[in-house]
Design a protein around this motif. Structure first.
Motif, PDB file in Angstrom:
ATOM      1  N   ARG A  72      11.852  -7.536  -1.296  1.00 34.12           N
ATOM      2  CA  ARG A  72      10.446  -7.835  -0.970  1.00 34.12           C
ATOM      3  C   ARG A  72      10.061  -7.160   0.337  1.00 34.12           C
ATOM      4  O   ARG A  72       8.961  -6.625   0.490  1.00 34.12           O
ATOM      5  N   SER A  73      10.972  -7.155   1.294  1.00 34.43           N
ATOM      6  CA  SER A  73      10.730  -6.481   2.568  1.00 34.43           C
ATOM      7  C   SER A  73      10.554  -4.977   2.364  1.00 34.43           C
ATOM      8  O   SER A  73       9.719  -4.342   3.007  1.00 34.43           O
ATOM      9  N   ILE A  74      11.346  -4.400   1.458  1.00 34.56           N
ATOM     10  CA  ILE A  74      11.207  -2.977   1.146  1.00 34.56           C
ATOM     11  C   ILE A  74       9.801  -2.698   0.618  1.00 34.56           C
ATOM     12  O   ILE A  74       9.123  -1.765   1.061  1.00 34.56           O
ATOM     13  N   VAL A  75       9.348  -3.507  -0.320  1.00 34.81           N
ATOM     14  CA  VAL A  75       8.023  -3.331  -0.913  1.00 34.81           C
ATOM     15  C   VAL A  75       6.934  -3.475   0.144  1.00 34.81           C
ATOM     16  O   VAL A  75       5.982  -2.689   0.181  1.00 34.81           O
ATOM     17  N   ASP A  76       7.068  -4.447   1.025  1.00 30.87           N
ATOM     18  CA  ASP A  76       6.034  -4.728   2.018  1.00 30.87           C
ATOM     19  C   ASP A  76       5.979  -3.721   3.162  1.00 30.87           C
ATOM     20  O   ASP A  76       4.918  -3.511   3.743  1.00 30.87           O
ATOM     21  N   THR A  77       7.107  -3.102   3.498  1.00 34.57           N
ATOM     22  CA  THR A  77       7.138  -2.265   4.699  1.00 34.57           C
ATOM     23  C   THR A  77       7.385  -0.784   4.462  1.00 34.57           C
ATOM     24  O   THR A  77       7.211   0.016   5.375  1.00 34.57           O
ATOM     25  N   SER A  78       7.791  -0.406   3.270  1.00 33.05           N
ATOM     26  CA  SER A  78       8.128   0.993   3.008  1.00 33.05           C
ATOM     27  C   SER A  78       6.894   1.892   3.126  1.00 33.05           C
ATOM     28  O   SER A  78       5.828   1.585   2.599  1.00 33.05           O
ATOM     29  N   VAL A  79       7.071   2.999   3.825  1.00 36.54           N
ATOM     30  CA  VAL A  79       6.003   3.978   3.961  1.00 36.54           C
ATOM     31  C   VAL A  79       6.249   5.151   3.013  1.00 36.54           C
ATOM     32  O   VAL A  79       5.328   5.718   2.454  1.00 36.54           O
ATOM     33  N   GLU A  80       7.503   5.503   2.834  1.00 33.82           N
ATOM     34  CA  GLU A  80       7.865   6.548   1.884  1.00 33.82           C
ATOM     35  C   GLU A  80       9.102   6.143   1.136  1.00 33.82           C
ATOM     36  O   GLU A  80      10.190   6.142   1.738  1.00 33.82           O
ATOM     37  N   PRO A  81       9.001   5.751  -0.083  1.00 35.03           N
ATOM     38  CA  PRO A  81       7.782   5.766  -0.883  1.00 35.03           C
ATOM     39  C   PRO A  81       6.879   4.583  -0.551  1.00 35.03           C
ATOM     40  O   PRO A  81       7.340   3.550  -0.063  1.00 35.03           O
ATOM     41  N   VAL A  82       5.616   4.739  -0.838  1.00 29.63           N
ATOM     42  CA  VAL A  82       4.680   3.637  -0.655  1.00 29.63           C
ATOM     43  C   VAL A  82       4.642   2.852  -1.965  1.00 29.63           C
ATOM     44  O   VAL A  82       4.647   3.429  -3.045  1.00 29.63           O
ATOM     45  N   PHE A  83       4.675   1.537  -1.848  1.00 29.53           N
ATOM     46  CA  PHE A  83       4.610   0.657  -3.015  1.00 29.53           C
ATOM     47  C   PHE A  83       3.173   0.186  -3.186  1.00 29.53           C
ATOM     48  O   PHE A  83       2.567  -0.309  -2.236  1.00 29.53           O
TER      49      PHE A  83
END
Length: 107
Positions: free
Chosen positions: A68-79
């Motif tokens: 969930r943290s990956i989805v919320d904070t990832s810039v590349e790739p963007v979710f």
């Protein structure tokens, strides 16, 4: 440079994107959500060829803390989340996070 779109979700959700030409996808059957969805998010996030990941907003409820943290904070790739209630309210924030500016800023 990341340029492909990937889709994560139920077979019903991913089928439309596949028909539209999206080649990278992770289909997770409804009865296997949880760990399978977590693993799909991790795999797609590590794929250097992916720039945008589409996931159904209802599936966010099945993610554990780290994915969930990956989805919320990832810039590349963007979710980008689609569907479900309130999905349009977060789209502006997702675009702002992806490109770094607010296109709708009225100042």
């Amino acid at each position: 440079m990341s340029q492909e779109i990937a889709v994560i979700g139920s077979p019903e959700f991913t089928t439309g994107f596949r028909l539209a030409g999206v080649r990278k996808f992770e289909s997770v059957p409804e009865d296997e959500k949880g760990k399978e969805l977590d693993d799909a998010v991790r795999r797609v996030a590590r794929d250097e060829g992916v720039g945008i990941v589409v996931i159904h907003s209802d599936d966010l409820d099945y993610l554990s803390r780290e994915p969930r943290s990956i989805v919320d904070t990832s810039v590349e790739p963007v979710f980008v989340t689609l569907g479900g209630e309130g999905s349009n309210s977060g789209l502006r924030d997702q675009i702002k996070r992806a490109i770094g500016i607010d296109l709708m800023d009225e100042d």
